[in-house]
Design a protein around this motif. Sequence first.
Motif: not given
Length: 362
Positions: A220-225, A232-240, A250-252
């Motif tokens: 979460k801290e990384w994605l907030e940065e 979006d963070i919750n969705l990313i965590w669910e999948y990745l 994903m970022i790229r």
Amino acid sequence: MKGVIFRQEELIDREEEIKFFKEWFEQIPKEILWVYGPKSTGKTTLIEYIVENELFDDFKLFKSKKYNVKYINFRQKFFGNYDSFLNSMMTTDEVIKENSSNLQINLGVFKIDTKLYEHIKKREYDFFDELFKQYQNSNKKSILIIDEIQALEDIYIDKEKELLREFLNFCVRLTKETHLAHVVILSSNTIFINQIYNNAKLKVTSRFYKISHLDYETTKEWLEEKNFNQNDINLIWEYLGGCIPLIQRMIRDKHEFDNLKEYLDFQQKIAKSEINMLFRENRLKDREYLNPSFLQIAQEIVKNGYFDANLNTDKYVDMAMEFFSEREILFFEPIENIVYPNNRLYKKGMELVLKDNKCLKK
């Protein structure tokens, strides 16, 4: 959370692991250190970072006032027999001299006298005995790092002596018996690690250290940065989950899709395809039994997040667990005897596979 740039990628939140390794190398060698963990947790990247940035004063020139480090990545080598292993491991003064202008040539890991090399090739001298003498004569702290040692399985020095067993005996001599060198062995094949963990002789001479994916708070801290919002963070965590390479990709690449959900759904379908490809693999013995057994494991993983192998008594479930773990769809935790998906994306892929096979529990 701290991160450093290594080989143009972020090395995220590995201060604890770096501290562990640096302190480990300061101790007297007494055990083989087995480093394991799910696929893509960054085991190899982490150890290469430590070697290049923490142990060597000038990595490009392989200089260190304190450490004598040998790093062997067996993933990058192919051994058809014992002779090809020797050719990969050794080089001689003559070969170095002949190829001094060719910086690209693979000169092997250990320098051996030319005459001694010939004796070893003819099986007149034992390679590991001669290698042991090099460590006896070293005036620095010695570290031997081996990546994916299971590549030595099924190779014989002669009809009776197994290469892997001889190599591991050599590692025990270096650590527990003589304290001459640290030995660190990395592997993503936890079925192989399980064999080591349950080997009575090796278990008492080994320490097991697990490197995991990032936890939720760090992710979460990384994605907030990176300016992702909470949804979006919750969705990313669910999948990745906290799988660093998957998040970096994903970022790229997410800009190639209309939205984040579309990107993640596409990755889920790829994970499903990987599983289905293994379902169809012609070399899969007893496929009519193993595929349903995998679905049984997948049902528990989708429901609970894991499969408890301690409760299993079915040999085909064991075989399916081993097959899919060796192909890195599943991650078998040898100490707990628990099976997890290698990352959360494979869990999402299992959801689609179960749905297609009409066995997804509600």
